[in-house]
Design a protein around this motif. Structure first.
Motif, PDB file in Angstrom:
ATOM      1  N   ALA A  98      -7.077  11.757  -3.083  1.00  0.00           N
ATOM      2  CA  ALA A  98      -6.763  11.099  -4.357  1.00  0.00           C
ATOM      3  C   ALA A  98      -6.023   9.776  -4.119  1.00  0.00           C
ATOM      4  N   ALA A  99      -5.049   9.800  -3.225  1.00  0.00           N
ATOM      5  CA  ALA A  99      -4.287   8.580  -2.941  1.00  0.00           C
ATOM      6  C   ALA A  99      -5.169   7.527  -2.278  1.00  0.00           C
ATOM      7  N   TYR A 100      -6.021   7.964  -1.356  1.00  0.00           N
ATOM      8  CA  TYR A 100      -6.877   7.002  -0.658  1.00  0.00           C
ATOM      9  C   TYR A 100      -7.896   6.384  -1.605  1.00  0.00           C
ATOM     10  N   ASN A 101      -8.453   7.188  -2.470  1.00  0.00           N
ATOM     11  CA  ASN A 101      -9.428   6.640  -3.413  1.00  0.00           C
ATOM     12  C   ASN A 101      -8.782   5.720  -4.439  1.00  0.00           C
ATOM     13  N   LYS A 102      -7.480   5.884  -4.682  1.00  0.00           N
ATOM     14  CA  LYS A 102      -6.772   5.000  -5.605  1.00  0.00           C
ATOM     15  C   LYS A 102      -6.366   3.694  -4.922  1.00  0.00           C
ATOM     16  N   TYR A 103      -5.860   3.782  -3.697  1.00  0.00           N
ATOM     17  CA  TYR A 103      -5.329   2.607  -3.003  1.00  0.00           C
ATOM     18  C   TYR A 103      -6.153   2.185  -1.785  1.00  0.00           C
ATOM     19  N   GLY A 104      -7.286   2.801  -1.589  1.00  0.00           N
ATOM     20  CA  GLY A 104      -8.111   2.512  -0.414  1.00  0.00           C
ATOM     21  C   GLY A 104      -8.508   1.057  -0.304  1.00  0.00           C
ATOM     22  N   TRP A 105      -8.805   0.421  -1.416  1.00  0.00           N
ATOM     23  CA  TRP A 105      -9.211  -0.988  -1.391  1.00  0.00           C
ATOM     24  C   TRP A 105      -8.133  -1.838  -0.728  1.00  0.00           C
ATOM     25  N   ALA A 106      -6.854  -1.568  -1.041  1.00  0.00           N
ATOM     26  CA  ALA A 106      -5.759  -2.353  -0.464  1.00  0.00           C
ATOM     27  C   ALA A 106      -5.600  -2.043   1.015  1.00  0.00           C
TER      28      ALA A 106
END
Length: 190
Positions: A98-106
């Motif tokens: 969940a965290a990676y899919n939210k902030y993965g772009w950064a």
């Protein structure tokens, strides 16, 4: 200690297989190899400034394709990672995803510009099943910016940069090793 290796890489920059070797290192670094392609790219650009952008393009393309392979490694190891993380904490893998899919772009954009091994981002993207097309787009942007910026700076300021590096070769080599090891340590303990 590093002079012989530096001289060898400069000689290899003129070898007929230099671009292929750089592509192999760049591909491998994005998926499983610990040494960044800058080790080869910088001396190659310094030795052949007229081909700086061609060298950067090869490095970028190979890095992105290697990143796709790293993504596949992570993607197919998802069950193993889930089992390992769940052993330590319930829902750990779901929280990570969940965290990676939210902030993965950064993470992809920032880590792609740093000497921290890019393979960590590529494998994590696959583990979390981050949208593949978006991953490829972001990897292309970040790796392209990194390698073309280095190539442009070396093409423009090549002679003074080369003289500066050669005068302080041991300092640069040891500094690079410290950054590389520090990057692995930061990832392991943060």
């Amino acid at each position: 200690m590093f002079r012989a290796m530096y001289d060898w890489v400069l000689r290899m920059a003129h070898h007929r297989h230099a671009l292929r070797s750089l592509a192999a290192v760049s591909f491998a670094e994005s998926s499983f190899f610990p040494v960044p392609p800058d080790v080869m790219m910088v001396p190659m650009v310094l030795a052949r400034r007229d081909q700086a952008y061609k060298i950067a393009a090869v490095c970028t393309l190979a890095s992105v394709v290697g990143g796709m392979f790293g993504y596949a490694i992570g993607y197919f190891l998802t069950d193993v990672a889930r089992t390992m993380l769940e052993f330590f904490r319930h829902n750990a893998f779901d929280d990570f995803t969940a965290a990676y899919n939210k902030y993965g772009w950064a993470l992809i954009l920032v880590k792609g510009l740093t000497p921290i091994p890019f393979k960590l981002v590529t494998i994590a993207s696959g583990l979390s099943h981050y949208p593949f097309a978006l991953f490829v787009l972001l990897a292309t942007i970040t790796r392209g910016v990194r390698f073309f910026l280095v190539a442009a700076l070396l093409k423009r300021y090549g002679e003074p940069v080369q003289a500066f590096i050669e005068e302080r070769l041991n300092l640069f080599a040891w500094g690079f090793l410290v950054l590389l090891i520090g990057g692995f340590a930061a990832v392991a303990y943060l």
